[in-house]
Design an enzyme around this catalytic site. Structure first.
Site, PDB file in Angstrom:
ATOM      1  N   ASP A  11       0.863  -1.182   0.000  1.00 40.23           N
ATOM      2  CA  ASP A  11       0.000   0.000   0.000  1.00 40.23           C
ATOM      3  C   ASP A  11       0.904   1.238   0.000  1.00 40.23           C
ATOM      4  O   ASP A  11       1.620   1.483   0.976  1.00 40.23           O
ATOM      5  CB  ASP A  11      -0.908  -0.018   1.222  1.00 40.23           C
ATOM      6  N   ASP A 106      -2.436   2.426  -6.342  1.00 38.59           N
ATOM      7  CA  ASP A 106      -1.446   2.470  -5.263  1.00 38.59           C
ATOM      8  C   ASP A 106      -1.508   1.282  -4.315  1.00 38.59           C
ATOM      9  O   ASP A 106      -0.919   1.319  -3.234  1.00 38.59           O
ATOM     10  CB  ASP A 106      -1.619   3.760  -4.460  1.00 38.59           C
ATOM     11  N   GLU A 107      -2.174   0.211  -4.716  1.00 37.40           N
ATOM     12  CA  GLU A 107      -2.392  -0.902  -3.791  1.00 37.40           C
ATOM     13  C   GLU A 107      -2.480  -2.208  -4.564  1.00 37.40           C
ATOM     14  O   GLU A 107      -3.117  -2.279  -5.609  1.00 37.40           O
ATOM     15  CB  GLU A 107      -3.689  -0.644  -3.016  1.00 37.40           C
TER      16      GLU A 107
END
Length: 355
Positions: A11, A106-107
């Site tokens: 993350d 983003d993850e």
């Protein structure tokens, strides 16, 4: 005997804001947020940690954020840049595994069960990934390592920002037993409160509870809570994620109060939804779409949705849903209207097309 899985959840830390700070080092240590303009009633997409000290968070209206933090530097969303950086991050992931499930830019989840690098240690692999992201992209990432998917996600949030947390297989039972139920991904405020009302605060409490009690209260989601609370999560890392729904929405420049104003807006939203469906799934017959939904956000920022299953996909049925959900306004004005449709699974889609 099945090999214990090694799952990493990565993350990125305040990703959009972090990219902007990297591009402009003068922003470092200043409160920075990325989001929509106050003139267009925008909301924050993300904000950095100095901004969070003022109570700012994603989805907060930009106007409210600037009231709390007058010195906030509010930047517009630069999606092409964020996508480019995200692709670079995924190139780093692929040095260790091809089993990658992206959740957002983003993850992502990574299955490194069969990775032989760093002596096959998921902990060392996660450390190497984080170090490489920082060395090559000047960005920080937090990581969670666990044998179960949901635990890896929980672990990545334990030591944010720029941290890591590992739950070894022999630690799962103890960790899960003490885990507050609101930490389970998907358990929001409403579900969390309903569980508290049932006298259930931790996974250990659920372990002492009959499964049928949860099924009666939460349906299929009750089964998922029960399984997670017993340390059961057999979900695989999905390399290709199929969209489950498609939607469109608009935040209004001025609040509206009359249903007819909402219907007029629906006249504009419905063609947009059609275009999005045809662009995303050009081979999908509209007759296979059988679950529709309408979303409203009121002037107090409370959001409500209403869905209807087993109905024809047509504008008239969206209007009927809008008429029903509008009754929940109870004197409040409306600041956002959205439409969405659930997509059938691939197998279901093939079967329904025969009809």
């Amino acid at each position: 005997m099945q090999k214990t899985r090694k799952i990493i959840h990565i993350d990125m830390d305040c990703f959009y804001a972090a990219v902007e700070m990297r591009e402009n080092p003068a922003l470092k240590d200043k409160p920075v947020a990325v989001g929509g303009s106050t003139q267009h009633r925008g909301v924050l997409t993300t904000c950095n940690y100095p901004a969070r000290k003022f109570g700012l968070h994603s989805a907060m209206p930009s106007v409210q954020a600037l009231k709390r933090c007058p010195n906030l530097i509010l930047l517009p969303v630069n999606m092409p840049l964020y996508k480019q950086v995200s692709r670079q991050i995924h190139q780093i992931f692929r040095r260790y595994t091809d089993i990658i499930e992206p959740i957002s830019l983003d993850e992502a989840y990574l299955d490194v069960t069969h990775c032989r690098l760093h002596e096959g240690s998921a902990t060392w692999i996660a450390q190497a990934i984080r170090r490489t992201i920082f060395d090559e992209l000047q960005l920080t990432a937090s990581a969670g390592v666990a044998p179960l998917k949901f635990l890896a996600k929980i672990a990545s949030d334990q030591n944010k920002p720029d941290g890591m947390f590992v739950i070894a297989p022999e630690q799962v039972a103890e960790f899960v037993a003490a885990l507050p139920l609101h930490k389970i991904p998907g358990v929001g405020k409403v579900t969390g409160q309903r569980l508290l009302d049932m006298g259930l605060r931790t996974c250990a409490d659920v372990q002492k509870t009959d499964l049928n009690r949860l099924l009666n209260r939460f349906g299929k989601w009750g089964l998922r809570i029960w399984q997670f609370s017993h340390g059961i999560d057999e979900r695989e890392i999905c390399i290709r994620r199929e969209a489950k729904s498609i939607g469109v929405e608009t935040t209004l420049a001025q609040d509206i109060r009359e249903l007819q104003q909402g219907i007029a807006l629906l006249d504009k939203l419905y063609p947009d939804l059609l275009r999005r469906i045809r662009h995303s799934r050009p081979d999908l017959p509209l007759s296979s779409l059988r679950k529709l939904g309408v979303k409203l956000k009121f002037d107090d920022f409370q959001t409500t949705t209403m869905d209807k299953s087993a109905v024809e996909f047509c504008q008239e049925n969206f209007v009927k849903l809008l008429q029903q959900v509008w009754q929940r306004a109870q004197g409040r004005s409306v600041r956002l209207i959205g439409l969405h449709v659930n997509l059938p699974e691939t197998a279901s889609r093939q079967q329904m097309s025969l009809w």
